[in-house]
Design a protein around this motif. Structure first.
Motif, PDB file in Angstrom:
ATOM      1  N   GLU A 288       0.846  -1.186   0.000  1.00 47.55           N
ATOM      2  CA  GLU A 288       0.000   0.000   0.000  1.00 47.55           C
ATOM      3  C   GLU A 288       0.886   1.241   0.000  1.00 47.55           C
ATOM      4  O   GLU A 288       1.771   1.389   0.856  1.00 47.55           O
ATOM      5  CB  GLU A 288      -0.894  -0.007   1.258  1.00 47.55           C
ATOM      6  CG  GLU A 288      -2.087   0.919   1.193  1.00 47.55           C
ATOM      7  CD  GLU A 288      -3.060   0.575   0.085  1.00 47.55           C
ATOM      8  OE1 GLU A 288      -3.382   1.498  -0.680  1.00 47.55           O
ATOM      9  OE2 GLU A 288      -3.473  -0.593  -0.024  1.00 47.55           O
ATOM     10  N   ILE A 289       0.712   2.136  -0.968  1.00 46.36           N
ATOM     11  CA  ILE A 289       1.520   3.335  -1.048  1.00 46.36           C
ATOM     12  C   ILE A 289       1.154   4.321   0.074  1.00 46.36           C
ATOM     13  O   ILE A 289       2.039   4.910   0.710  1.00 46.36           O
ATOM     14  CB  ILE A 289       1.374   4.006  -2.422  1.00 46.36           C
ATOM     15  CG1 ILE A 289       2.036   3.151  -3.502  1.00 46.36           C
ATOM     16  CG2 ILE A 289       1.992   5.415  -2.410  1.00 46.36           C
ATOM     17  CD1 ILE A 289       1.936   3.722  -4.890  1.00 46.36           C
ATOM     18  N   TYR A 290      -0.129   4.465   0.349  1.00 44.86           N
ATOM     19  CA  TYR A 290      -0.570   5.457   1.325  1.00 44.86           C
ATOM     20  C   TYR A 290      -0.838   4.811   2.690  1.00 44.86           C
ATOM     21  O   TYR A 290      -1.256   3.652   2.787  1.00 44.86           O
ATOM     22  CB  TYR A 290      -1.849   6.149   0.856  1.00 44.86           C
ATOM     23  CG  TYR A 290      -1.649   6.977  -0.386  1.00 44.86           C
ATOM     24  CD1 TYR A 290      -0.897   8.142  -0.340  1.00 44.86           C
ATOM     25  CD2 TYR A 290      -2.210   6.584  -1.602  1.00 44.86           C
ATOM     26  CE1 TYR A 290      -0.708   8.886  -1.487  1.00 44.86           C
ATOM     27  CE2 TYR A 290      -2.038   7.328  -2.738  1.00 44.86           C
ATOM     28  CZ  TYR A 290      -1.276   8.475  -2.694  1.00 44.86           C
ATOM     29  OH  TYR A 290      -1.088   9.232  -3.814  1.00 44.86           O
ATOM     30  N   PHE A 291      -0.617   5.576   3.730  1.00 48.00           N
ATOM     31  CA  PHE A 291      -0.914   5.147   5.079  1.00 48.00           C
ATOM     32  C   PHE A 291      -2.432   5.281   5.290  1.00 48.00           C
ATOM     33  O   PHE A 291      -3.011   6.322   5.046  1.00 48.00           O
ATOM     34  CB  PHE A 291      -0.159   6.022   6.082  1.00 48.00           C
ATOM     35  CG  PHE A 291      -0.348   5.618   7.515  1.00 48.00           C
ATOM     36  CD1 PHE A 291      -0.123   4.304   7.921  1.00 48.00           C
ATOM     37  CD2 PHE A 291      -0.763   6.547   8.457  1.00 48.00           C
ATOM     38  CE1 PHE A 291      -0.298   3.934   9.246  1.00 48.00           C
ATOM     39  CE2 PHE A 291      -0.934   6.184   9.786  1.00 48.00           C
ATOM     40  CZ  PHE A 291      -0.706   4.872  10.179  1.00 48.00           C
ATOM     41  N   GLU A 292      -3.069   4.214   5.725  1.00 46.38           N
ATOM     42  CA  GLU A 292      -4.522   4.169   5.795  1.00 46.38           C
ATOM     43  C   GLU A 292      -5.120   5.278   6.636  1.00 46.38           C
ATOM     44  O   GLU A 292      -6.150   5.867   6.291  1.00 46.38           O
ATOM     45  CB  GLU A 292      -4.969   2.806   6.361  1.00 46.38           C
ATOM     46  CG  GLU A 292      -4.769   1.639   5.421  1.00 46.38           C
ATOM     47  CD  GLU A 292      -5.678   1.707   4.201  1.00 46.38           C
ATOM     48  OE1 GLU A 292      -6.719   2.382   4.279  1.00 46.38           O
ATOM     49  OE2 GLU A 292      -5.324   1.087   3.169  1.00 46.38           O
ATOM     50  N   LYS A 293      -4.507   5.645   7.759  1.00 46.50           N
ATOM     51  CA  LYS A 293      -5.081   6.635   8.664  1.00 46.50           C
ATOM     52  C   LYS A 293      -5.076   8.054   8.071  1.00 46.50           C
ATOM     53  O   LYS A 293      -5.702   8.943   8.599  1.00 46.50           O
ATOM     54  CB  LYS A 293      -4.316   6.614   9.993  1.00 46.50           C
ATOM     55  CG  LYS A 293      -4.554   5.358  10.797  1.00 46.50           C
ATOM     56  CD  LYS A 293      -3.855   5.424  12.147  1.00 46.50           C
ATOM     57  CE  LYS A 293      -4.131   4.162  12.952  1.00 46.50           C
ATOM     58  NZ  LYS A 293      -3.466   4.208  14.287  1.00 46.50           N
ATOM     59  N   ASP A 294      -4.303   8.255   7.011  1.00 41.55           N
ATOM     60  CA  ASP A 294      -4.256   9.564   6.379  1.00 41.55           C
ATOM     61  C   ASP A 294      -5.455   9.782   5.475  1.00 41.55           C
ATOM     62  O   ASP A 294      -5.689  10.879   4.989  1.00 41.55           O
ATOM     63  CB  ASP A 294      -2.971   9.723   5.548  1.00 41.55           C
ATOM     64  CG  ASP A 294      -1.763   9.849   6.454  1.00 41.55           C
ATOM     65  OD1 ASP A 294      -1.953  10.127   7.637  1.00 41.55           O
ATOM     66  OD2 ASP A 294      -0.624   9.653   5.962  1.00 41.55           O
ATOM     67  N   GLN A 295      -6.209   8.760   5.183  1.00 41.08           N
ATOM     68  CA  GLN A 295      -7.313   8.877   4.233  1.00 41.08           C
ATOM     69  C   GLN A 295      -8.603   9.297   4.928  1.00 41.08           C
ATOM     70  O   GLN A 295      -8.800   9.047   6.104  1.00 41.08           O
ATOM     71  CB  GLN A 295      -7.500   7.543   3.511  1.00 41.08           C
ATOM     72  CG  GLN A 295      -6.267   7.147   2.699  1.00 41.08           C
ATOM     73  CD  GLN A 295      -6.470   5.828   1.988  1.00 41.08           C
ATOM     74  OE1 GLN A 295      -7.569   5.293   1.919  1.00 41.08           O
ATOM     75  NE2 GLN A 295      -5.399   5.287   1.438  1.00 41.08           N
TER      76      GLN A 295
END
Length: 295
Positions: A288-295
């Motif tokens: 996963e490129i993005y950190f989930e909590k940032d979404q």
């Protein structure tokens, strides 16, 4: 950089915001102190490296000689306008002809004296050309004889005179490596481990910092570090593709690198130098490129 300054006026009376291509430094020069360790050799050495590109309004060629002897085994690397370089080199050769000027207690003054003399010459030329009087008479009588705004304008112009040349000067005092570099303002500064001048300065300087180049680095490693820095500086379009390298020491004559070693440097650069990023299709990543909590 040493080219035409921002805000200068060209032959048409129009403001020149950038230097013309043939007025830029068109070069990179590097000097780096190191330690020779071959066969137990612990002697300090200095690696000298330049490109060979010169340029004018009519074109460019890779035929320039940018490493010049000054006397008493000191060498000079040059960047900038040819006429200004020659004028400065003549002054330095006169200064360095006397070994008494090249001692630890006199070297700082010896580095600065030719620069101060050259700036004084430029001030003299400017005042004589504009007012037909000497610079000393201008300082003594100018405020009384000239309109206030003209005197003030001339004083400002003199204070802003720049040398169109930058130099690296390298040699040895009591076996210790000494490297100085000069700028267009007429300042001379000592460098601890290495110095870079020319339009490719920023790229080459950052490369040597990344390699942690210092005067305890072995000569072979230092030769590669300097070569890599020069090659990377070729990303600046005005830096030439040809590479000239030499080594000086307190006891031996100046030595050029061999053709065989130059080929080895190219091989090492292909292996250790920054590599091209692969095609987009080769940049595979399953996570996963993005950190989930940032979404």
């Amino acid at each position: 950089m040493t080219g035409a300054s921002h805000g200068s006026v060209d032959w048409r009376g129009l403001l020149v915001k950038r230097p013309y291509p043939w007025e830029r430094d068109m070069t990179v020069c590097i000097a780096a102190a190191c330690t020779g360790t071959a066969n137990g050799d612990k002697e300090r050495k200095i690696i000298l490296c330049t490109d060979q590109k010169s340029s004018s309004a009519l074109g460019s060629a890779e035929t320039a000689r940018k490493e010049i002897p000054l006397g008493n085994k000191w060498r000079c690397l040059t960047s900038g306008d040819e006429a200004d370089i020659l004028a400065l080199v003549r002054l330095y050769r006169t200064q360095f002809a006397d070994a008494e000027n090249l001692k630890a207690e006199t070297i700082d003054a010896s580095m600065k004296a030719p620069l101060h003399q050259r700036k004084a010459e430029l001030a003299e030329e400017y005042v004589r050309r504009r007012f037909a009087m000497s610079h000393s008479d201008f300082l003594r009588y100018g405020k009384e004889r000239l309109p206030a705004e003209i005197f003030y304008d001339a004083t400002q112009m003199i204070s802003q005179l720049r040398l169109k040349a930058e130099l690296i000067i390298a040699g040895f005092i009591n076996g210790d490596a000494e490297i100085y570099y000069t700028d267009s303002a007429g300042e001379a500064r000592a460098a601890s481990h290495f110095a870079v001048v020319g339009e490719g300065e920023y790229v080459a300087h950052s490369s040597l910092l990344r390699r942690a180049q210092d005067d305890w680095t072995t000569m072979k490693t230092s030769l590669y570090n300097v070569y890599e820095a020069k090659r990377l500086s070729e990303a600046v379009g005005s830096v030439g593709r040809k590479t000239f390298m030499a080594v000086i020491s307190p006891t031996e004559r100046r030595r050029l690198t061999s053709l065989e070693f130059d080929k080895k440097l190219k091989t090492w650069y292909k292996k250790f130098g920054p590599q091209p990023i692969p095609d987009e299709g080769e940049l595979e990543f399953e996570g996963e490129i993005y950190f989930e909590k940032d979404q």
